[in-house]
Design a protein around this motif. Structure first.
Motif, PDB file in Angstrom:
ATOM      1  N   VAL A  15      26.258  28.662  77.449  1.00  0.00           N
ATOM      2  CA  VAL A  15      25.550  28.944  76.199  1.00  0.00           C
ATOM      3  C   VAL A  15      26.531  29.415  75.132  1.00  0.00           C
ATOM      4  O   VAL A  15      26.475  28.984  73.980  1.00  0.00           O
ATOM      5  CB  VAL A  15      24.451  29.994  76.432  1.00  0.00           C
ATOM      6  N   HIS A  35      29.632  28.714  74.854  1.00  0.00           N
ATOM      7  CA  HIS A  35      30.455  27.611  74.376  1.00  0.00           C
ATOM      8  C   HIS A  35      29.678  26.636  73.498  1.00  0.00           C
ATOM      9  O   HIS A  35      30.261  25.915  72.699  1.00  0.00           O
ATOM     10  CB  HIS A  35      31.084  26.869  75.567  1.00  0.00           C
ATOM     11  N   ARG A  36      28.371  26.589  73.658  1.00  0.00           N
ATOM     12  CA  ARG A  36      27.569  25.792  72.736  1.00  0.00           C
ATOM     13  C   ARG A  36      27.378  26.531  71.416  1.00  0.00           C
ATOM     14  O   ARG A  36      27.232  25.924  70.353  1.00  0.00           O
ATOM     15  CB  ARG A  36      26.182  25.539  73.334  1.00  0.00           C
ATOM     16  N   LEU A  37      27.360  27.840  71.521  1.00  0.00           N
ATOM     17  CA  LEU A  37      27.072  28.677  70.365  1.00  0.00           C
ATOM     18  C   LEU A  37      28.193  28.623  69.330  1.00  0.00           C
ATOM     19  O   LEU A  37      27.936  28.539  68.113  1.00  0.00           O
ATOM     20  CB  LEU A  37      26.886  30.121  70.871  1.00  0.00           C
ATOM     21  N   PRO A  80      30.671  26.454  68.267  1.00  0.00           N
ATOM     22  CA  PRO A  80      30.763  25.408  67.227  1.00  0.00           C
ATOM     23  C   PRO A  80      29.579  25.423  66.270  1.00  0.00           C
ATOM     24  O   PRO A  80      29.749  25.170  65.070  1.00  0.00           O
ATOM     25  CB  PRO A  80      30.801  24.097  68.027  1.00  0.00           C
ATOM     26  N   TYR A  81      28.409  25.765  66.790  1.00  0.00           N
ATOM     27  CA  TYR A  81      27.233  25.875  65.924  1.00  0.00           C
ATOM     28  C   TYR A  81      27.453  26.944  64.854  1.00  0.00           C
ATOM     29  O   TYR A  81      27.260  26.705  63.655  1.00  0.00           O
ATOM     30  CB  TYR A  81      26.002  26.212  66.778  1.00  0.00           C
ATOM     31  N   LEU A  82      27.891  28.100  65.291  1.00  0.00           N
ATOM     32  CA  LEU A  82      28.100  29.203  64.355  1.00  0.00           C
ATOM     33  C   LEU A  82      29.217  28.878  63.368  1.00  0.00           C
ATOM     34  O   LEU A  82      29.092  29.125  62.161  1.00  0.00           O
ATOM     35  CB  LEU A  82      28.446  30.484  65.116  1.00  0.00           C
ATOM     36  N   ALA A 126      30.249  26.033  62.293  1.00  0.00           N
ATOM     37  CA  ALA A 126      29.811  25.053  61.293  1.00  0.00           C
ATOM     38  C   ALA A 126      28.912  25.698  60.249  1.00  0.00           C
ATOM     39  O   ALA A 126      29.025  25.417  59.056  1.00  0.00           O
ATOM     40  CB  ALA A 126      29.085  23.894  61.987  1.00  0.00           C
ATOM     41  N   GLY A 127      28.027  26.575  60.691  1.00  0.00           N
ATOM     42  CA  GLY A 127      27.121  27.233  59.755  1.00  0.00           C
ATOM     43  C   GLY A 127      27.852  28.148  58.799  1.00  0.00           C
ATOM     44  O   GLY A 127      27.654  28.104  57.587  1.00  0.00           O
ATOM     45  N   ILE A 128      28.732  28.963  59.347  1.00  0.00           N
ATOM     46  CA  ILE A 128      29.455  29.931  58.512  1.00  0.00           C
ATOM     47  C   ILE A 128      30.352  29.228  57.504  1.00  0.00           C
ATOM     48  O   ILE A 128      30.463  29.643  56.348  1.00  0.00           O
ATOM     49  CB  ILE A 128      30.286  30.879  59.403  1.00  0.00           C
TER      50      ILE A 128
END
Lengths: 217, 217
Positions: free
Chosen positions: B194, B196-198, B200-202, B204-206
């Motif tokens: 989880v 490691h999925r988190l 790149p998501y964060l 990209a958002g930031i």
DNA sequence: GTACATTTCAAACAAGTGTTTTAATTTAGT
DNA sequence: ACTAAATTAAAACACTTGTTTGAAATGTAC
């Protein structure tokens, strides 16, 4: 008789305000009935129990919001053009802001309540929501999948929940955040401003490219 | 005498487990002391009050995690090379996963607790955290600012709180999410997956580019 | 205006909460 | 072994919680 507010509405208004700021568990019926200026027993008489009162408070907004969202989703699904993620997410804006018509501080209160509903959750609210509005939710997921055809369903699952976390948390602590922002940056952002900051953030996160790390774990 | 667990530790272990799954407000001292198999009064004797017990439960992890994070942040700040966002966020991984050494299911429990701590919040936990670890947090914000030199401070403020929401919510409902993922996608993701999925998501958002909409609101 | 149903009200209820008290017990120091 | 401190134990305390009761008040229909 002008503008007669019923006992039920007085309770709903007070409960909404207290639930949003203090949470469901930490708000007592005595606080609610005292603020509403009605008798303590009125809650159980009109709503049955505290649990049903909580659902009624949310339902007042959901029954307006969700059919509107459902309609927007269906419309986007019907139009065969390729929808990008920002467009899909932006569908939420108008219906959400229109909640200000059902109550004075509608949008802000509702979103804060929704945040509480997902974090205080003992289960019954989650069930309540899925049971009533699961179909609408499915349409939204489908739209996201169409906008991100390269992402596997499982990845979309995780990223949508990441996004749900952002929204729910931001809305639950919305008041505190706005106060800090006002103090530290001289920024007076209304709820509308937060939503407009939120969407590009969410879109970028959801659409972020698959990395080696996220594939091997 | 082998492996003598003190009363305090028995209480901490039980409280941790119950707090994580039921929340702070909805867990009674009687549940805790009954699971720990100690006398009810032991909580007040050893910890003073329920409030202080909550802080102690978190402190057991924070006192290990935060100095480690602080050290990593300082190290990154000292190295003059340009740090990208993913690298900054990845700093959290190792210290977090090492919490499994302080307790059996350390990382998962701690993150779930942290989620509870930020959503159940009545204020004292937020104060407690900022008071003890505010300096460390400042270093992290500085690193993010260095990694995103084009973003104004206020925008970073909002996006970091969006991200906090994602992390906190994901961790608070981590157990439920993993169960759904396992059932729907035959995926058995550990907490490490989880995380490691988190990231790149964060990231990209930031780091998402400023839009016209986010500037005018 | 009488009869009936709806709604309000004060009071009590039963159960659960965190905390305190007081005595018994165990532990450690000399 | 004796003493003093630290810990455990059972019970009570003071208070809050959601809910229920039964009588008073209000509204509605005929």
């Amino acid at each position: 008789m002008v503008n007669k507010t019923t006992t039920q509405d007085k309770i709903l208004d007070a409960a909404e305000q207290l639930f949003a700021s203090t949470g469901f568990a930490d708000t007592s019926l005595r606080q609610i009935t005292s603020m509403a200026q009605v008798n303590l027993a009125a809650v159980n008489y009109h709503f049955g129990s505290k649990k049903e009162l909580i659902q009624s408070v949310l339902q007042r907004y959901l029954s307006v919001l969700m059919p509107r969202l459902d309609q927007e989703f269906s419309q986007l699904l019907a139009s065969q053009k390729q929808n990008d993620l920002t467009a899909v997410l932006s569908v939420f804006i108008k219906p959400l802001l229109e909640l200000n018509k059902v109550q004075h501080h509608g949008t802000r209160m509702f979103l804060q309540l929704l945040g509480r509903g997902y974090t205080d959750v003992q289960g019954h609210l989650r069930w309540f929501f899925n049971h009533h509005y699961g179909r609408t939710l499915d349409k939204f997921v489908l739209l996201v999948q169409q906008a991100c055809p390269d992402l596997p369903a499982s990845e979309i699952f995780w990223r949508l929940h990441f996004s749900l976390g952002t929204v729910v948390f931001t809305m639950a602590s919305n008041q505190a955040l706005q106060e800090i922002a006002a103090a530290d940056f001289n920024e007076n952002v209304e709820i509308e401003g937060v939503i407009h900051r939120l969407i590009p953030y969410l879109a970028a996160g959801i659409a972020s490219p698959l990395t080696l790390a996220s594939q091997t774990h």
